[in-house]
Design an enzyme around this catalytic site. Structure first.
Site, short mmCIF file in Angstrom:
data_model
loop_
_atom_site.label_atom_id
_atom_site.label_comp_id
_atom_site.label_asym_id
_atom_site.label_seq_id
_atom_site.Cartn_x
_atom_site.Cartn_y
_atom_site.Cartn_z
N HIS A 266 36.14 -17.90 -33.66
CA HIS A 266 35.23 -19.05 -33.83
C HIS A 266 33.73 -18.61 -33.20
O HIS A 266 32.91 -19.45 -33.58
CB HIS A 266 35.76 -20.02 -32.63
CG HIS A 266 35.14 -21.46 -33.34
ND1 HIS A 266 34.00 -21.75 -33.98
CD2 HIS A 266 35.80 -22.74 -33.15
CE1 HIS A 266 33.81 -22.87 -33.81
NE2 HIS A 266 34.89 -23.57 -33.65
N TYR B 56 34.95 -35.99 -28.14
CA TYR B 56 34.08 -34.83 -28.70
C TYR B 56 34.41 -34.91 -30.19
O TYR B 56 35.37 -34.74 -30.57
CB TYR B 56 34.52 -33.48 -28.19
CG TYR B 56 33.63 -32.50 -28.55
CD1 TYR B 56 32.66 -31.71 -27.73
CD2 TYR B 56 33.64 -31.80 -29.81
CE1 TYR B 56 31.94 -30.67 -28.06
CE2 TYR B 56 32.93 -30.74 -30.16
CZ TYR B 56 32.02 -30.13 -29.38
OH TYR B 56 31.36 -29.20 -29.68
#
Length: 772
Positions: free
Chosen positions: A473, A589
C-alpha cells in the site's frame, strides 16, 4: 550444465599453451540487443521529458512562431517592437556564424521567437493552474451547472485538448491548500458530535478551543511554510509515518487484494492465463514508460495527478529497523516466481524483444512441471515479509547481505513484480456463497509464505486459471492498481485471446533458455527466524474473518432513481447496518482521493454524521412516516456528499490534523487535543472501489465481464473493514472483514445487516404497484 553455459558470454581457461578464450556469440548478441533496447528507452524518456516539459507547445509550434516572425520581417513588419534589433546588438559581432548581418538577424529572430514561445507555454500553464484551482463545479447539482461553471468547463477543455501524455498536466495541477485551523476544528467537532454525549462533547470542545487559540497558530505557520516549499504538504509525511514507519506485519494490516473477473472464465489452463496476463502487464509498463497512457480525467476534462503510477513496476519495500524504504528501479527485465516452495527467475525479453504470451506460457509451464524439491529453509522464506518488520530487517542484514542469498534476494527485489503459482483452485460460484470469501482469503494472505508482501504487487495464479493481486500500500492507492488491472483484464479478454484448447495464441520459441532456479544457503538460525515470522503471520491470518458477497437486488440504476449518489446511499446503509449490529455509532473512515492536486493521495470522509444518526434512529424506531424518513435520508445524503466534496477539494479534517500533530512532535510541543484525536480508533473503515477507468469494452454489451473488486483487513481489532464496488446497474460487491478474536464483531452477521439495510432504504423510495 547447458543452462549454465548459456548464462555467460565467454569462458576462459589457463593452459600450458596460454589462455584459451571461448566466446558465446548468442550470449554476446543478447547483451548487444539488451544494450540497444536500454538506450532506446533512455532516448524515449528523454524525448518524453522534453515534450512534457514544453506541453502544450511542441517543436512544430516553435517552428510556426519562428516562421511567423521571419515572415513578418520579410514583409517589413516588426512584430517584436524592436526587440529583435536589441537582441541582434547583444550578439558578438566577429564570432563564427555571427559574421554576416543576415545570419545575425535570423538568429535574433529565432531567439525572440523562442522567448515568445516559452512565455506562451508559461502563461498557458499558469492559466490552466488557475482554472483547475476552481472547484465550485463539484458543489453544484448534477445537470444544473451555473453559467460560470459552463464557461470554466469550456476553457479547461480548450486548454487540455492538445493530445497530452500521461504526465503532461503535472506542473499545471494546483497545490493542495492548507485549511484554516478554525475551519478544521469546527468540522472536527461537528464530526464527533453524534458520537459523544453532552459531557464528553463539552470536554472535547474545550480541548479543541484551547488548541485553536494557544498551540495551533504556531504549528500552522510551519505547515504553511512547508506548503510553499513542498509539492504537497501531506503526501511525503503520510507515506513515511503511516506506511513506512509501521513495524507491524504488512500482511492483513496494510496490503490489500484485487479479484479477477468472477462471472466469466477465459481458460482453465493456469500457465496460459498467466502468460497473457504477464504479457499484458509488460505492455502496460511499456506504455507507462513511453507515457502513452491517457491521463485520468474527472468528468472527462479535469486532469488527475498520475505521479503514483511511476512506482507501479520494479518497486520493492526494503525493511529497516526503524523505517522501511521504497526501492524503485528504472528498469527490470524479469519476474520472480514462487511455486511449491521454490523460487525462479523468468526473463521477460529475448534480447530487445518482449516475449510473446505463448513463450511466457511455456516458461511458466516448465516451472509447473519442475519436480525438484525446495532447498532447506526455502519453502517458507517469504514468511519473513509477512511477519514483523524489525525481525525481517535484522534477518536480511544478517543472512542476506552476501553470497548466493544476496544474489537470489536481489533477483526477487529487483524483479518487475512477483508471481505466485498456487496449487489450489479458487473461483466464485453463485451457487456457493462461501466461495467468494475463500477466494478473498487466499488473495489477502494465502498460506502466509506464498506471497512476497514487500513487492509493489504479487500476481497470484490459481490452478484453475483464476488470477488476483496482493498489493503493497505504501507506493500508491487502490485506483492506481485498478487502472492497471482493468487494462490487463481487457487486454487478456479482447485483444490477446486463446485457442480452442485454452492455450495462448501462436507457437512457442523452443530455443529459449529455461527459467533460472534461485539458489539459497539458509542456516539454521535464519530458519528459526523464518519459523517465528511464519507463526506470527499464521496467527494473524487465522484471526481474519472475511465475508464477501454479491448483492443482486439492485445497483446504481435504482439508486439514481432515488436522486442521491450511489456512494452516499451505501454509506448511509452502512451506518444503519452498524447500528443494528452493535447498537451504537462509531467513528467511520471512508477514503476519498485528492488527486485533483499535485501528488495528492487520500483524505478521510467521516461518514457518521448527525444527519445520518438522525435517519438511522428514525428507521430503528419504526414509528416515522415514510415521507419523514425520505426527508431525513435526503438530508443525510446531502450532508455526506458535501463532506466528500470538501475532502476531495482539500478541505478535509484528518490530513490537516495529522500534519499539525507531526509538526508538534518536531517542535517538542505537547497537545492533549491532537494526541486524543490521533488515537481515536476507526472501528468502521470503508472504501469504494473505482471501476471503468479505462473503457476497453462496452459494459452494456458485456454485462457479465465484472471483476468483484477487492478488500482489506480490519483496521481496529474490534472493528470492521468494508470494501464495496457498485459494479453495474444491478449488482454491488461487498468485502467485509473482522477478527474472530473480537466478541463484538462477526463479518457474516454484519454483511447480512448491510444487505437488509440496503433493501430497507430502497423500499422507502419504491413506487407502489397499481392494483389490478
Amino acid at each position: 550444465m547447458a543452462e549454465a553455459h548459456q548464462a555467460v558470454a565467454f569462458q576462459f581457461t589457463v593452459t600450458p599453451d596460454g589462455v584459451d578464450f571461448r566466446l558465446s556469440r548468442e550470449a554476446l548478441k543478447h547483451i548487444y540487443l539488451s544494450g540497444i533496447n536500454s538506450w532506446k528507452k533512455r532516448l524515449i524518456r528523454m524525448k518524453n521529458g522534453i515534450l512534457r516539459g514544453v506541453y502544450p507547445g511542441s517543436p512544430t509550434s516553435w517552428l510556426v512562431v519562428v516562421m511567423t516572425t521571419v515572415g513578418f520581417s520579410y514583409c517589413k513588419v516588426d512584430i517584436s517592437l524592436g526587440l529583435v534589433c536589441c537582441i541582434q546588438r547583444c550578439l558578438p559581432e566577429r564570432c563564427g556564424p555571427y559574421q554576416t548581418p543576415q545570419t545575425r538577424e535570423l538568429l535574433s529572430m529565432a531567439v525572440f521567437s523562442t522567448g515568445v514561445w516559452v512565455t506562451g507555454i508559461f502563461l498557458f500553464r499558469q492559466t490552466l493552474k488557475l482554472l483547475l484551482s476552481y472547484h465550485g463545479w463539484m458543489f453544484e447539482m448534477h445537470g444544473k451547472a451555473s453559467r460560470f461553471t459552463k464557461i470554466w468547463a469550456i476553457c479547461v477543455r480548450l486548454l487540455s485538448s492538445q493530445r497530452p501524455m500521461l504526465y503532461s498536466f503535472q506542473t499545471s495541477l494546483p497545490k493542495l491548500p492548507v485549511p484554516s485551523v478554525p475551519a478544521t476544528i469546527q468540522r472536527y467537532l461537528e464530526s464527533v458530535r453524534p458520537l459523544l454525549d453532552d459531557e464528553e462533547y463539552y470536554r472535547m470542545e474545550t480541548l479543541a478551543r484551547e488548541f485553536q487559540d494557544e498551540t495551533a497558530p504556531r504549528l500552522q505557520k510551519y505547515l504553511i511554510l512547508k506548503s510553499w516549499w513542498a509539492t504537497n504538504y501531506v503526501s511525503d509525511w503520510w507515506e513515511e509515518y503511516v506506511y513506512l514507519r509501521g513495524r507491524s506485519p504488512l500482511m492483513v494490516n496494510s496490503n490489500y487484494y484485487v479479484m479477477d473477473l468472477v462471472l466469466v472464465k477465459n481458460t482453465d489452463v493456469q500457465a496460459a492465463r498467466l502468460g497473457n496476463a504477464v504479457h499484458a502487464m509488460i505492455m502496460y509498463r511499456r506504455k507507462l514508460d513511453r507515457e502513452e497512457i491517457k491521463p485520468v480525467m474527472a468528468l472527462g476534462i479535469v486532469p488527475m495527478c498520475c505521479y503514483q503510477m511511476e512506482r507501479m513496476f520494479n518497486t520493492t519495500r526494503i525493511p529497516g529497523k526503524e523505517t522501511d524504504v521504497l526501492q524503485h528501479l528504472a528498469e527490470s527485465r524479469h519476474v520472480a516466481v514462487y511455486h511449491k516452495g521454490r523460487f525462479f527467475k523468468v526473463w521477460l525479453y529475448e534480447g530487445s524483444r518482449l516475449l510473446k504470451p505463448r513463450d511466457l506460457e511455456m516458461q511458466f509451464q516448465k516451472i509447473l512441471d519442475d519436480p525438484s524439491p525446495p532447498q532447506p529453509g526455502e519453502e517458507k522464506l517469504a514468511a519473513l515479509t509477512a511477519g514483523g518488520r524489525v525481525e525481517w530487517a535484522q534477518a536480511r542484514q544478517a543472512f542476506f547481505s552476501s553470497g548466493k542469498n544476496k544474489v537470489s534476494l536481489d533477483a526477487i527485489e529487483r524483479a518487475a513484480f512477483f508471481v505466485a503459482l498456487d496449487e489450489e483452485s479458487h473461483c466464485y460460484s453463485p451457487d456457493d456463497e462461501a466461495s467468494l470469501s475463500l477466494y478473498g482469503k487466499a488473495l489477502l494472505h494465502g498460506n502466509c509464505y506464498n506471497r512476497w508482501f514487500d513487492k509493489s504487487f504479487t500476481l497470484i495464479s490459481f490452478k484453475n486459471g483464476v488470477l488476483g493481486l496482493n498489493t503493497e500500500h505504501a507506493w500508491a492507492d487502490a485506483p492506481i492498481v485498478g487502472h492497471l488491472w482493468e487494462f490487463v483484464l481487457g487486454t487478456d479478454t479482447f485483444h490477446l485471446g486463446y485457442t480452442e484448447t485454452g492455450h495462448c495464441l501462436g507457437e512457442p520459441n523452443l530455443m529459449l533458455a529455461p527459467p533460472q532456479r534461485l539458489q539459497w544457503d539458509i542456516p539454521e538460525q535464519c530458519q528459526a527466524v523464518i519459523k517465528s515470522s511464519y507463526q506470527i503471520a499464521k496467527v494473524l491470518a487465522d484471526d481474519v474473518e472475511l465475508y464477501c458477497f454479491q448483492f443482486l437486488h439492485f445497483g446504481k440504476g435504482l439508486i439514481k432513481k432515488c436522486r442521491t449518489s450511489p456512494d452516499a446511499f451505501v454509506q448511509i446503509a452502512l451506518q444503519l447496518a452498524h447500528f443494528r449490529d452493535k447498537g451504537k455509532f462509531c467513528l467511520t473512515y471512508e477514503a476519498s482521493m485528492t488527486r485533483m492536486f499535485r501528488e495528492g493521495r487520500t483524505e478521510t470522509v467521516r461518514s457518521c454524521t448527525s444527519e445520518s444518526k438522525a435517519f438511522v434512529q428514525a428507521m430503528t424506531k419504526g414509528s416515522h412516516m415514510k415521507a419523514d424518513l425520505q426527508d431525513l435520508f435526503r438530508k443525510a445524503s446531502e450532508k455526506h456528499q458535501n463532506m466528500y466534496r470538501l475532502a476531495m477539494t482539500g478541505a478535509g479534517i484528518d490530513r490537516h490534523l495529522f500534519c499539525l500533530y507531526l509538526v508538534s512532535k518536531y517542535l517538542g510541543v505537547s497537545s492533549p487535543f491532537l494526541a486524543e484525536v490521533l488515537s481515536e480508533p476507526w472501528r468502521l473503515s470503508t472504501s469504494q472501489i473505482p471501476q471503468s477507468q479505462i473503457r476497453m469494452f462496452d459494459p452494456n454489451q458485456y454485462p457479465n465481464h465484472l471483476a468483484a473488486g477487492g478488500g482489506f483487513g480490519p483496521v481496529a481489532d474490534d472493528g470492521y473493514g468494508v470494501s464495496y464496488m457498485i459494479a453495474g446497474e444491478n449488482t454491488i460487491f461487498f468485502h467485509v472483514s473482522s477478527k474472530f478474536s473480537s466478541s463484538e464483531t462477526n463479518a457474516q452477521r454484519f454483511g447480512n445487516h448491510i444487505r437488509q439495510a440496503l433493501l430497507d432504504i430502497a423500499d422507502l423510495f419504491q413506487v407502489p404497484k397499481a392494483n389490478n
